[in-house]
Design a protein around this motif. Structure first.
Motif, PDB file in Angstrom:
ATOM      1  N   ASN A   1     -40.434  -7.874  23.071  1.00  0.00           N
ATOM      2  CA  ASN A   1     -40.812  -6.525  23.483  1.00  0.00           C
ATOM      3  C   ASN A   1     -39.629  -5.582  23.326  1.00  0.00           C
ATOM      4  OD1 ASN A   1     -40.779  -4.483  26.016  1.00  0.00           O
ATOM      5  ND2 ASN A   1     -42.862  -4.754  25.257  1.00  0.00           N
ATOM      6  N   GLU A   2     -39.870  -4.395  22.744  1.00  0.00           N
ATOM      7  CA  GLU A   2     -38.760  -3.484  22.448  1.00  0.00           C
ATOM      8  C   GLU A   2     -38.051  -3.002  23.717  1.00  0.00           C
ATOM      9  OE1 GLU A   2     -42.493  -0.896  22.531  1.00  0.00           O
ATOM     10  OE2 GLU A   2     -41.909  -2.829  21.704  1.00  0.00           O
ATOM     11  N   ALA A   3     -38.789  -2.811  24.817  1.00  0.00           N
ATOM     12  CA  ALA A   3     -38.150  -2.367  26.051  1.00  0.00           C
ATOM     13  C   ALA A   3     -37.227  -3.456  26.608  1.00  0.00           C
ATOM     14  CB  ALA A   3     -39.212  -1.992  27.087  1.00  0.00           C
ATOM     15  N   ALA A   4     -37.669  -4.719  26.546  1.00  0.00           N
ATOM     16  CA  ALA A   4     -36.843  -5.827  27.032  1.00  0.00           C
ATOM     17  C   ALA A   4     -35.583  -5.979  26.189  1.00  0.00           C
ATOM     18  CB  ALA A   4     -37.648  -7.125  27.013  1.00  0.00           C
ATOM     19  N   VAL A   5     -35.724  -5.765  24.885  1.00  0.00           N
ATOM     20  CA  VAL A   5     -34.566  -5.861  23.997  1.00  0.00           C
ATOM     21  C   VAL A   5     -33.587  -4.722  24.267  1.00  0.00           C
ATOM     22  CG1 VAL A   5     -33.818  -5.743  21.592  1.00  0.00           C
ATOM     23  CG2 VAL A   5     -35.817  -7.103  22.203  1.00  0.00           C
ATOM     24  N   GLY A   6     -34.116  -3.516  24.439  1.00  0.00           N
ATOM     25  CA  GLY A   6     -33.244  -2.384  24.754  1.00  0.00           C
ATOM     26  C   GLY A   6     -32.466  -2.600  26.041  1.00  0.00           C
TER      27      GLY A   6
ATOM     28  N   SER B   1     -45.619   3.622  22.125  1.00  0.00           N
ATOM     29  CA  SER B   1     -46.535   2.462  22.084  1.00  0.00           C
ATOM     30  C   SER B   1     -46.395   1.678  20.786  1.00  0.00           C
ATOM     31  CB  SER B   1     -47.996   2.922  22.260  1.00  0.00           C
ATOM     32  OG  SER B   1     -48.153   3.623  23.473  1.00  0.00           O
ATOM     33  N   TYR B   2     -45.147   1.464  20.372  1.00  0.00           N
ATOM     34  CA  TYR B   2     -44.898   0.824  19.082  1.00  0.00           C
ATOM     35  C   TYR B   2     -45.442  -0.603  19.030  1.00  0.00           C
ATOM     36  CZ  TYR B   2     -42.333  -1.335  15.242  1.00  0.00           C
ATOM     37  OH  TYR B   2     -42.003  -2.038  14.110  1.00  0.00           O
ATOM     38  N   SER B   3     -45.122  -1.427  20.040  1.00  0.00           N
ATOM     39  CA  SER B   3     -45.531  -2.833  20.018  1.00  0.00           C
ATOM     40  C   SER B   3     -47.044  -2.990  19.900  1.00  0.00           C
ATOM     41  CB  SER B   3     -45.027  -3.557  21.276  1.00  0.00           C
ATOM     42  OG  SER B   3     -43.642  -3.736  21.224  1.00  0.00           O
ATOM     43  N   ALA B   4     -47.767  -2.139  20.622  1.00  0.00           N
ATOM     44  CA  ALA B   4     -49.226  -2.236  20.620  1.00  0.00           C
ATOM     45  C   ALA B   4     -49.824  -1.853  19.258  1.00  0.00           C
ATOM     46  CB  ALA B   4     -49.811  -1.340  21.710  1.00  0.00           C
TER      47      ALA B   4
ATOM     48  N   GLU C   1     -49.495  -4.186  14.341  1.00  0.00           N
ATOM     49  CA  GLU C   1     -50.455  -4.796  13.404  1.00  0.00           C
ATOM     50  C   GLU C   1     -51.305  -3.732  12.716  1.00  0.00           C
ATOM     51  OE1 GLU C   1     -52.764  -7.836  15.181  1.00  0.00           O
ATOM     52  OE2 GLU C   1     -51.040  -9.068  15.761  1.00  0.00           O
ATOM     53  N   ALA C   2     -51.752  -2.747  13.498  1.00  0.00           N
ATOM     54  CA  ALA C   2     -52.585  -1.688  12.917  1.00  0.00           C
ATOM     55  C   ALA C   2     -51.785  -0.855  11.921  1.00  0.00           C
ATOM     56  CB  ALA C   2     -53.148  -0.796  14.026  1.00  0.00           C
ATOM     57  N   MET C   3     -50.546  -0.580  12.242  1.00  0.00           N
ATOM     58  CA  MET C   3     -49.705   0.206  11.327  1.00  0.00           C
ATOM     59  C   MET C   3     -49.421  -0.569  10.052  1.00  0.00           C
ATOM     60  SD  MET C   3     -47.029   2.368  13.722  1.00  0.00           S
ATOM     61  CE  MET C   3     -46.186   0.915  14.355  1.00  0.00           C
ATOM     62  N   ASP C   4     -49.192  -1.897  10.175  1.00  0.00           N
ATOM     63  CA  ASP C   4     -48.972  -2.712   8.975  1.00  0.00           C
ATOM     64  C   ASP C   4     -50.189  -2.672   8.049  1.00  0.00           C
ATOM     65  OD1 ASP C   4     -46.399  -3.452   9.649  1.00  0.00           O
ATOM     66  OD2 ASP C   4     -46.998  -5.325  10.632  1.00  0.00           O
ATOM     67  N   GLU C   5     -51.377  -2.687   8.640  1.00  0.00           N
ATOM     68  CA  GLU C   5     -52.601  -2.618   7.839  1.00  0.00           C
ATOM     69  C   GLU C   5     -52.727  -1.264   7.151  1.00  0.00           C
ATOM     70  OE1 GLU C   5     -55.795  -3.497  10.468  1.00  0.00           O
ATOM     71  OE2 GLU C   5     -55.233  -5.608  10.747  1.00  0.00           O
ATOM     72  N   ILE C   6     -52.372  -0.193   7.846  1.00  0.00           N
ATOM     73  CA  ILE C   6     -52.438   1.153   7.261  1.00  0.00           C
ATOM     74  C   ILE C   6     -51.481   1.267   6.082  1.00  0.00           C
ATOM     75  CG2 ILE C   6     -51.865   3.582   7.701  1.00  0.00           C
ATOM     76  CD1 ILE C   6     -52.942   3.159  10.558  1.00  0.00           C
TER      77      ILE C   6
ATOM     78  N   THR D   1     -46.379   7.592  17.989  1.00  0.00           N
ATOM     79  CA  THR D   1     -45.454   6.581  17.471  1.00  0.00           C
ATOM     80  C   THR D   1     -44.585   7.179  16.369  1.00  0.00           C
ATOM     81  OG1 THR D   1     -47.114   4.880  17.916  1.00  0.00           O
ATOM     82  CG2 THR D   1     -45.262   4.261  16.507  1.00  0.00           C
ATOM     83  N   ALA D   2     -45.192   7.955  15.488  1.00  0.00           N
ATOM     84  CA  ALA D   2     -44.446   8.595  14.400  1.00  0.00           C
ATOM     85  C   ALA D   2     -43.418   9.582  14.940  1.00  0.00           C
ATOM     86  CB  ALA D   2     -45.413   9.296  13.446  1.00  0.00           C
TER      87      ALA D   2
END
Length: 476
Positions: A53-58, A407-410, A413-418, A432-433
């Protein structure tokens, strides 16, 4: 105590001076292979390959800096009390390089099959090892410049050679890291465990390079101007009090923090920007290459101008203004051509800034020695090195916080498909952008403006001739 093997005249020959410059310069080539690799790709690796999770990493990046605060200071203080046949600084660079190389491999080797808690624990432990290895090799690198030559003009040339090699290290990382990663991963469309394997194997190669380069460096240079050895006994607490009794050291710390928050923030967000805003991560290699290549001529120009009498702080301020313009353009655009041109402009400005920053550090160390009667460059560079790492952690934490807000983590997958379908992430996930765009340009713009402000009262350049003459008289 180190004893010189040759007559004094030998150490004034052009061939020896060039050996010093290049031998020392390659050390920062190795450092930047490790440093920018972590700052450019590690957050992306944690979120997209290790599934953290990006927040945990930060939060992890910030928490581990409290450990760094202790280790950096202790290493710096120990360096100031080191006296060996190899000199004061070179042993630390030699024996620290294997620790750094091991850390480089371990941070990019998170076991992807483990649970989230276990993977995060691995990230904490290995990042501390990586940071400690970087401390061991990097803390001696600023104060050793004073030991490599007693001449201010020659020190500027040594520091400039270092920054040129530093950027060549960045260029190597720009050109070869992602191709190597995708080669070992099996293709540019690799994700997850395959991409993680690519990062790990790439770091094994780069780690071996780091050890070899540091060995060449250490056995190529000589500490011909050893620091003043005080007969007075002191402890680490007294040393800490004395180094903070310098207004110029306070300024250089503020500059260090703001400088690297801005620069590393841009690096940390770049892979997100080119992956999801541009939709073409391969274009990132060109942007990184221009950012690095454009800095080299202005580094050399800055050294020449300084050699002709232009104050270091003026050159630093000029480069800062150039970078402010570049970051402003970066902040307001999402066009790949404009963004890449802005990065080239930032490279030009950063050439002035990076060259003068590493040239100003020995002046600040000399000022402290002149004022306190003792050389404490190791302690001072440990503190500035910690600020550098804290800046790196702050940049990563701010980027992670922005990604969390967006809401990047959520949406991964959808962004990769786009992206795979050739669509626009900005149209489908505007928040997100926006987070990625602000992380890429806005953070750096704010930090760079602060860099200009903190240098306004700096006037050490005017005082250095008399300080240098007094220090030479004491040593004589």
């Amino acid at each position: 105590m180190q004893k010189l093997k040759h007559e004094a005249s030998y150490y004034q020959t052009p061939s020896f001076k060039w050996r010093q410059r290049i031998g020392f310069g390659i050390s920062d080539y190795a450092c930047n292979l490790a440093y920018l690799l972590a700052n450019t790709y590690l957050l992306f690796y944690y979120t997209n390959c290790a599934g953290l999770n990006e927040a945990a990493v930060g939060f992890m990046f910030v928490v581990t800096k409290f450990i760094d605060a202790f280790t950096d200071y202790m290493v710096g203080a120990l360096i100031d009390h080191t006296d060996t046949k190899m000199g004061r600084y070179r042993p630390w660079m030699l024996f620290g390089s294997p620790v750094l190389a091991i850390g480089m491999v371990l941070v990019f080797s998170v076991p992807v099959g483990w649970g989230a808690g276990a993977k995060l624990a691995w990230a904490y432990v290995t990042y501390v090892i990586f940071s400690f290895g970087y401390t061991l090799v990097n803390i001696p690198m600023a104060p050793i410049v004073s030991a490599l030559s007693p001449e201010p003009a020659e020190r500027t040339k040594i520091a400039t050679t270092r920054t040129v090699f530093s950027n060549l290290g960045s260029l190597t990382s720009s050109l070869f890291t992602l191709p190597l990663v995708y080669y070992f991963a099996g293709g540019s469309d690799a994700t997850g465990a395959a991409l993680a394997t690519g990062y790990r194997n790439t770091n094994i190669i780069l780690g071996i390079m780091v050890v070899v380069i540091f060995c060449i460096c250490v056995f190529s240079i000589v500490e011909i101007n050893p620091p003043t050895v005080s007969k007075e006994k002191s402890n680490f607490i007294q040393d800490l009090g004395q180094v903070f009794n310098s207004k110029y050291f306070i300024m250089i710390l503020a500059l260090c923090y703001c400088l690297f928050v801005g620069y590393l923030g841009m690096y940390g967000a770049m892979q997100y920007y080119y992956t999801y805003i541009i939709g073409n991560v391969t274009a990132m290699s060109l942007a990184l290459s221009l950012l690095t290549i454009c800095a080299i001529p202005t580094m050399i120009l800055a050294a020449n101008l300084n050699g002709r009498g232009t104050a270091k702080v003026k050159l630093m301020q000029f480069g800062t203004v150039v970078d402010i313009v570049g970051y402003l353009i970066l902040f307001i655009t999402s066009n790949v051509t404009v963004a890449t041109a802005a990065l080239a402009l930032i490279g030009l400005g950063f050439g002035f800034r990076q060259s003068m920053y590493f040239s100003m550090l020995p002046d600040v160390f000399d000022y402290t020695e002149w004022k306190c009667g003792r050389n404490m460059g190791g302690t001072q560079n440990a503190i500035s090195g910690f600020l550098n790492k804290l800046a790196s952690a702050s940049a990563s934490a701010i980027i992670a916080a922005l990604l969390s807000w967006g809401s990047y983590s959520a949406n991964i997958e959808a962004m990769d498909e786009i992206i795979a379908a050739g669509g626009s992430v900005a149209a489908s996930f505007p928040q997100t952008a926006t987070a990625i765009n602000f992380a890429f340009g806005g953070l750096s713009l704010i930090a760079t403006i602060l860099c200009f402000v903190v240098l306004l009262p700096y006037d050490l350049d005017k005082k250095m001739p008399s300080i240098r003459a007094d220090l030479d008289a004491r040593r004589g």
